[in-house]
Design a protein around this motif. Sequence first.
Motif, PDB file in Angstrom:
ATOM      1  N   GLU A 168      17.628 -17.700 -30.108  1.00 20.48           N
ATOM      2  CA  GLU A 168      17.306 -18.883 -29.302  1.00 20.48           C
ATOM      3  C   GLU A 168      18.238 -19.041 -28.112  1.00 20.48           C
ATOM      4  O   GLU A 168      18.361 -20.124 -27.541  1.00 20.48           O
ATOM      5  CB  GLU A 168      17.394 -20.140 -30.184  1.00 20.48           C
ATOM      6  N   ARG A 169      18.868 -17.965 -27.697  1.00 23.39           N
ATOM      7  CA  ARG A 169      19.887 -18.040 -26.649  1.00 23.39           C
ATOM      8  C   ARG A 169      19.309 -18.623 -25.359  1.00 23.39           C
ATOM      9  O   ARG A 169      18.258 -18.215 -24.888  1.00 23.39           O
ATOM     10  CB  ARG A 169      20.457 -16.657 -26.373  1.00 23.39           C
ATOM     11  N   GLY A 170      20.012 -19.609 -24.816  1.00 22.64           N
ATOM     12  CA  GLY A 170      19.600 -20.215 -23.563  1.00 22.64           C
ATOM     13  C   GLY A 170      18.569 -21.309 -23.701  1.00 22.64           C
ATOM     14  O   GLY A 170      18.101 -21.847 -22.691  1.00 22.64           O
ATOM     15  N   ARG A 171      18.204 -21.701 -24.931  1.00 22.30           N
ATOM     16  CA  ARG A 171      17.190 -22.730 -25.135  1.00 22.30           C
ATOM     17  C   ARG A 171      17.830 -24.038 -25.616  1.00 22.30           C
ATOM     18  O   ARG A 171      18.867 -24.027 -26.280  1.00 22.30           O
ATOM     19  CB  ARG A 171      16.139 -22.252 -26.139  1.00 22.30           C
ATOM     20  N   ILE A 172      17.192 -25.161 -25.277  1.00 28.53           N
ATOM     21  CA  ILE A 172      17.693 -26.474 -25.699  1.00 28.53           C
ATOM     22  C   ILE A 172      17.282 -26.731 -27.145  1.00 28.53           C
ATOM     23  O   ILE A 172      16.131 -26.537 -27.530  1.00 28.53           O
ATOM     24  CB  ILE A 172      17.148 -27.590 -24.802  1.00 28.53           C
ATOM     25  N   MET A 230      22.262 -37.709 -33.779  1.00 35.36           N
ATOM     26  CA  MET A 230      21.664 -36.486 -33.260  1.00 35.36           C
ATOM     27  C   MET A 230      22.331 -36.087 -31.951  1.00 35.36           C
ATOM     28  O   MET A 230      22.865 -36.937 -31.233  1.00 35.36           O
ATOM     29  CB  MET A 230      20.158 -36.686 -33.012  1.00 35.36           C
ATOM     30  N   PHE A 231      22.292 -34.803 -31.660  1.00 37.28           N
ATOM     31  CA  PHE A 231      22.768 -34.334 -30.365  1.00 37.28           C
ATOM     32  C   PHE A 231      21.930 -33.134 -29.933  1.00 37.28           C
ATOM     33  O   PHE A 231      21.249 -32.492 -30.738  1.00 37.28           O
ATOM     34  CB  PHE A 231      24.257 -33.974 -30.405  1.00 37.28           C
ATOM     35  N   ALA A 232      21.974 -32.861 -28.636  1.00 29.21           N
ATOM     36  CA  ALA A 232      21.285 -31.697 -28.078  1.00 29.21           C
ATOM     37  C   ALA A 232      22.323 -30.723 -27.540  1.00 29.21           C
ATOM     38  O   ALA A 232      23.423 -31.126 -27.135  1.00 29.21           O
ATOM     39  CB  ALA A 232      20.337 -32.127 -26.960  1.00 29.21           C
ATOM     40  N   TYR A 233      21.985 -29.442 -27.541  1.00 30.42           N
ATOM     41  CA  TYR A 233      22.892 -28.426 -27.025  1.00 30.42           C
ATOM     42  C   TYR A 233      22.077 -27.226 -26.559  1.00 30.42           C
ATOM     43  O   TYR A 233      20.866 -27.120 -26.824  1.00 30.42           O
ATOM     44  CB  TYR A 233      23.912 -28.013 -28.087  1.00 30.42           C
ATOM     45  N   ILE A 234      22.739 -26.303 -25.847  1.00 23.11           N
ATOM     46  CA  ILE A 234      22.114 -25.051 -25.431  1.00 23.11           C
ATOM     47  C   ILE A 234      22.523 -23.986 -26.442  1.00 23.11           C
ATOM     48  O   ILE A 234      23.709 -23.731 -26.637  1.00 23.11           O
ATOM     49  CB  ILE A 234      22.534 -24.649 -24.011  1.00 23.11           C
ATOM     50  N   SER A 235      21.550 -23.377 -27.072  1.00 17.99           N
ATOM     51  CA  SER A 235      21.842 -22.418 -28.135  1.00 17.99           C
ATOM     52  C   SER A 235      22.388 -21.108 -27.556  1.00 17.99           C
ATOM     53  O   SER A 235      22.000 -20.664 -26.481  1.00 17.99           O
ATOM     54  CB  SER A 235      20.574 -22.127 -28.932  1.00 17.99           C
TER      55      SER A 235
END
Length: 486
Positions: free
Chosen positions: A146-150, A136-141
């Motif tokens: 969803e712009r600007g959301r984790i 799994m990974f996390a990113y800023i959309s």
Amino acid sequence: MTTQTPPQPLDRLAITVMAVLAVAIAILIWSGDRTLPQIRDFSWQNRSVSAEDIAFTLTFNRPIDRAAVEQQLKIVPKLPGKISWAGSKLAYTLAHPAPYGHTYQVDLQGAREAIGTKTGKEIVPFRGQFRTPDRMFAYISSSKTERGRIVIYNFKTQKPLVLSPENLVVTDFKVDRHSQKIVFTASDIRTLQNGQPAIASQQVYSVSTGIAPRNSDGQFTPPGKLELILNNQDYQNVKFDLAPDGKTVVAQRVNRKKPSDFALWVVPLDKSAPPRPLKQSGDFVITPDSSQIAAAVGEGVSIFPIAATEGNNNLDFLPKFGNVLSFANDGSAVAMVKYNSDYTKSLVIVNNLGSEQQIFKTNGSLWDAKFSPAKDIIYCLATELKTKGNNSYEEPFLTAIDIKTQKILSMTLLPIQQGIQMSLSPDGLAVMFDQADKGESTNQIVQGNSNGILWILPIPPNIRELTTPVTAERLPLAGWHPRWLE
């Protein structure tokens, strides 16, 4: 004449029990011990094993033929490693972390107990099992909705999970060692300036990931639980780092009324103490053991304890280096940037004994560096200064370097732009990086017209034998600032 007292009932019972035990012992001695040899304990049985777990043990109930065990022990899928013994306990140390996203079986059958120089009964067949976390990974959309959301993405389920609220535009985030908490800086969408977040409006928050504690150790918190860590009322929050243990945030802050008041602040996340300033500033990173800070101070790097109060007594000062890029996971080495007199920059590794080793040199910039789990390879995100006509530009690339020999094992050219972010997976088998589709800096696409492009670069086990560059794969996601979860 002496009269003998007849045995009392309790005495008769004791004599009877002793007689029965004596007969049982005699029978056991005559017939031999019929207990079969077997594995009494497997330390990873039904556990979730992360990259931090490097060895498991098998404990036998009696002496065993070691050579037969070593020959018959099987792990599926295969995990290279080495075996060592301490009495009737076998330790298997992995050569590399177990790849994430798999379930493993440990089988042993056919081995026999050791009776002096001879072998005895065959061991009871054993089958154990353990697993590794999902990849799994996390990113800023950067998608429209969803712009600007984790967002968290699980490769197994292929379902994105949005964590941060829609009113916050995230600019940076860090994940704790066990991936249960993400700390981030963000601006309220109502405070944006020309569509972009301003540093002056950033506040520091934490949000729960909803990832369950491994092996039922700890309390489960559902995803999306938001908490304000630092407001921006009296101070601007410039940048921050999260201690790997997830207990402390260190933030770089500027006093709004007194700009010369520019310092690092320590914030305990359990609120056991109020935020407090340190008498230090500069670009910084928290050490892997979560106890110290390495900060660029003047013409060098200072390393001092987080817990220090008066004076912040320095533990060490390294005058040759400009800033710290990263630490090895166990804190045994640190990658640093050295500025040379010929205007080049060197990537230097300093171990915990103070020994220095120059690994790489460039006429451009050194943006980031990550140690492999085995600490034998370092992945460096750097640039080379190029000239075309009357114009100069920096060409980014990602390179894998053998630390011992300083040999470049692989090099991948990246898009020509600033602010590229990279992240090495905890099992050391992939690197992720980002790109803005219109070429501007990835730090400036929060509310702009660009979309972030996410790439994954698989790292083959035989990287030392590669003759051609590895090809990156584009992911079907819009975003930037990728960070692998552990």
